[in-house]
Design a protein around this motif. Structure first.
Motif, PDB file in Angstrom:
ATOM      1  N   GLU A 272      44.378  43.374  44.288  1.00  0.00           N
ATOM      2  CA  GLU A 272      45.102  42.924  45.473  1.00  0.00           C
ATOM      3  C   GLU A 272      44.276  41.901  46.248  1.00  0.00           C
ATOM      4  OE1 GLU A 272      48.001  46.729  46.579  1.00  0.00           O
ATOM      5  OE2 GLU A 272      46.011  46.588  47.519  1.00  0.00           O
ATOM      6  N   MET A 273      42.981  42.158  46.351  1.00  0.00           N
ATOM      7  CA  MET A 273      42.121  41.201  47.019  1.00  0.00           C
ATOM      8  C   MET A 273      42.022  39.905  46.216  1.00  0.00           C
ATOM      9  SD  MET A 273      38.191  41.505  48.395  1.00  0.00           S
ATOM     10  CE  MET A 273      38.651  42.357  49.891  1.00  0.00           C
ATOM     11  N   MET A 274      41.948  40.040  44.886  1.00  0.00           N
ATOM     12  CA  MET A 274      41.861  38.863  44.038  1.00  0.00           C
ATOM     13  C   MET A 274      43.092  37.967  44.205  1.00  0.00           C
ATOM     14  SD  MET A 274      40.972  38.727  39.955  1.00  0.00           S
ATOM     15  CE  MET A 274      40.010  40.216  40.087  1.00  0.00           C
ATOM     16  N   LEU A 275      44.266  38.597  44.303  1.00  0.00           N
ATOM     17  CA  LEU A 275      45.499  37.841  44.504  1.00  0.00           C
ATOM     18  C   LEU A 275      45.472  37.129  45.854  1.00  0.00           C
ATOM     19  CD1 LEU A 275      48.386  37.033  43.746  1.00  0.00           C
ATOM     20  CD2 LEU A 275      49.174  39.243  44.654  1.00  0.00           C
ATOM     21  N   SER A 276      45.033  37.837  46.895  1.00  0.00           N
ATOM     22  CA  SER A 276      44.953  37.213  48.225  1.00  0.00           C
ATOM     23  C   SER A 276      43.980  36.046  48.222  1.00  0.00           C
ATOM     24  CB  SER A 276      44.502  38.253  49.269  1.00  0.00           C
ATOM     25  OG  SER A 276      45.442  39.289  49.393  1.00  0.00           O
ATOM     26  N   VAL A 277      42.823  36.233  47.588  1.00  0.00           N
ATOM     27  CA  VAL A 277      41.819  35.166  47.499  1.00  0.00           C
ATOM     28  C   VAL A 277      42.391  33.968  46.746  1.00  0.00           C
ATOM     29  CG1 VAL A 277      39.605  34.532  46.458  1.00  0.00           C
ATOM     30  CG2 VAL A 277      39.820  36.687  47.712  1.00  0.00           C
ATOM     31  N   LYS A 278      43.073  34.217  45.639  1.00  0.00           N
ATOM     32  CA  LYS A 278      43.664  33.140  44.836  1.00  0.00           C
ATOM     33  C   LYS A 278      44.672  32.345  45.660  1.00  0.00           C
ATOM     34  CE  LYS A 278      44.679  30.933  40.969  1.00  0.00           C
ATOM     35  NZ  LYS A 278      43.690  30.106  40.245  1.00  0.00           N
ATOM     36  N   TYR A 307      36.470  35.084  39.369  1.00  0.00           N
ATOM     37  CA  TYR A 307      37.465  35.843  38.603  1.00  0.00           C
ATOM     38  C   TYR A 307      38.877  35.394  38.966  1.00  0.00           C
ATOM     39  CZ  TYR A 307      33.631  38.972  37.351  1.00  0.00           C
ATOM     40  OH  TYR A 307      32.448  39.485  36.869  1.00  0.00           O
ATOM     41  N   ALA A 308      39.106  35.170  40.261  1.00  0.00           N
ATOM     42  CA  ALA A 308      40.431  34.716  40.708  1.00  0.00           C
ATOM     43  C   ALA A 308      40.782  33.367  40.091  1.00  0.00           C
ATOM     44  CB  ALA A 308      40.459  34.625  42.234  1.00  0.00           C
ATOM     45  N   VAL A 313      48.455  32.861  39.952  1.00  0.00           N
ATOM     46  CA  VAL A 313      49.046  33.810  40.898  1.00  0.00           C
ATOM     47  C   VAL A 313      50.055  34.702  40.174  1.00  0.00           C
ATOM     48  CG1 VAL A 313      50.592  34.019  42.892  1.00  0.00           C
ATOM     49  CG2 VAL A 313      48.694  32.392  42.951  1.00  0.00           C
ATOM     50  N   GLY A 314      50.842  34.091  39.289  1.00  0.00           N
ATOM     51  CA  GLY A 314      51.832  34.848  38.533  1.00  0.00           C
ATOM     52  C   GLY A 314      51.197  35.925  37.662  1.00  0.00           C
ATOM     53  N   LEU A 320      49.001  43.417  38.689  1.00  0.00           N
ATOM     54  CA  LEU A 320      49.194  44.417  39.745  1.00  0.00           C
ATOM     55  C   LEU A 320      50.421  45.276  39.466  1.00  0.00           C
ATOM     56  CD1 LEU A 320      48.282  42.602  43.082  1.00  0.00           C
ATOM     57  CD2 LEU A 320      47.409  44.804  42.301  1.00  0.00           C
ATOM     58  N   SER A 321      51.494  44.648  39.011  1.00  0.00           N
ATOM     59  CA  SER A 321      52.692  45.395  38.658  1.00  0.00           C
ATOM     60  C   SER A 321      52.399  46.403  37.553  1.00  0.00           C
ATOM     61  CB  SER A 321      53.793  44.427  38.204  1.00  0.00           C
ATOM     62  OG  SER A 321      54.941  45.123  37.811  1.00  0.00           O
TER      63      SER A 321
END
Length: 348
Positions: A272-278, A307-308, A313-314, A320-321
């Protein structure tokens, strides 16, 4: 208008002790039970004769210690020490009046006793959480010296660490001390990391470092939790096309007794953090701006960026899903934890 900074309770307590203005009844509460323990030990050291420790220092921490036992312990006079110390630890009626095994009239009698207790005894009540409106806490708030031992600030935490490293004869640079504090997450709003954990981590770092100097690697190796380390190591294996390494890491951490749900929680938190950072990086935000927005550990965010960058993003949303589905499959009993996590890794 300038607002004067409020002194932390441990400083007020130290001043009262130094000035000899410590009362006969003390009330310690708050998140930092490490400071509660320190305060009690400081009182014992000052007032109790070491030769009479087993007699003049009384710890009452049994689940059903009675009001009568507390009063009786206080009314026993010391023959060898300056003052007797009685510590009633985690006393359940401090968290409410409707506690099984305690009559309200007995709690009222105990509350009344604290008004005129034996001056030769220091009576200490302590609990991490309290209900201020309950009979005993309400009385103590009026009649006792009260100290709320909440979290300390950054300068105090820095001083706390420096003293321990110095006492062990170990050097740590300001940069690495900042990294240590950042990595612990002590100041994260939702964190349950406390001074007990911090002191333990410092001791582990001291044992890990060589040549009497703390390096960045000593901090990262000892402070990062197994679950967080697993996520980064797993990503290293997957991004290096070594899923067999990721599977082996999974087997190792599960066989060590790690709970599958806490492991999944760490994976979710990291992705979740990686997605936010990306997403923020794609919006043109730098590290400082991302840290200001997300809070938490700047070091962790910085470590997350490479890593991000490897995922879209997709793809991160897809991962995550997948981990959400893994969690559901385990909780509903559709798959056992190891198989579900293996399928998650295979699908990344």
């Amino acid at each position: 208008m300038y607002k004067k900074a409020v002194k932390h309770s441990f400083k007020v307590f130290s001043e009262n002790l130094k000035n000899g203005t410590t009362g006969s009844v003390l009330f310690f509460y708050g998140a930092e039970q490490y400071l509660v323990k320190w305060a009690v030990e400081t009182l014992v050291k000052k007032y109790v004769n070491p030769a009479a420790l087993s007699v003049d220092y009384v710890l009452l921490d049994e689940e059903n210690v009675s009001c009568e036992q507390i009063i009786e312990a206080c009314e026993t006079f010391s023959m060898f020490s300056q003052r007797r110390v009685v510590w009633v630890k985690n006393f359940r009626p401090l968290m409410g009046d409707s506690v099984r095994g305690y009559r309200k009239e007995d709690l009222i009698a105990l509350a009344d006793y604290t008004r005129e207790s034996n001056p030769g005894t220091i009576l200490i009540f302590s609990s991490e959480e309290i209900k201020a409106s309950a009979v005993l806490p309400a009385a103590l708030k009026k009649q006792a010296q009260c100290y709320e031992f909440d979290r300390i600030d950054k300068s105090e935490l820095t001083s706390f660490a420096r003293k321990r490293f110095r006492a062990a004869g170990v050097e740590i640079s300001p940069k690495n001390l900042g990294l240590l504090i950042d990595l612990t997450g002590y100041f994260n709003r939702e964190s349950d990391y406390r001074l007990f954990h911090f002191d333990n981590d410092i001791q582990k770092i001291i044992a890990h470092c060589s040549d009497g100097r703390v390096e960045e690697s000593d901090i990262v190796c000892t402070v990062e939790g197994d679950a967080d380390t697993f996520v980064f190591d797993m990503l290293d294996g997957i991004s290096g096309n070594q899923k067999d390494k990721a599977f082996q890491l999974l087997y190792n951490i599960l066989s060590s007794g790690r709970d599958a749900f806490s492991l999944i929680g760490a994976v979710v938190s990291q992705f979740e953090m990686m997605l936010s950072v990306k997403q923020m990086r794609e919006d043109g935000m730098d590290l400082a701006a991302i840290h200001k927005k997300l809070g938490g550990s700047e070091y962790r965010i910085k470590k997350m960026i490479p890593y991000a960058n490897k995922y879209s993003v997709g793809k991160l949303k897809q991962i995550l899903s997948s981990i959400y589905e893994t969690d559901r499959n385990i909780k509903t009993g559709l798959l056992d934890s190891q198989l579900a996590l293996e399928m998650f890794i295979a699908g990344i």
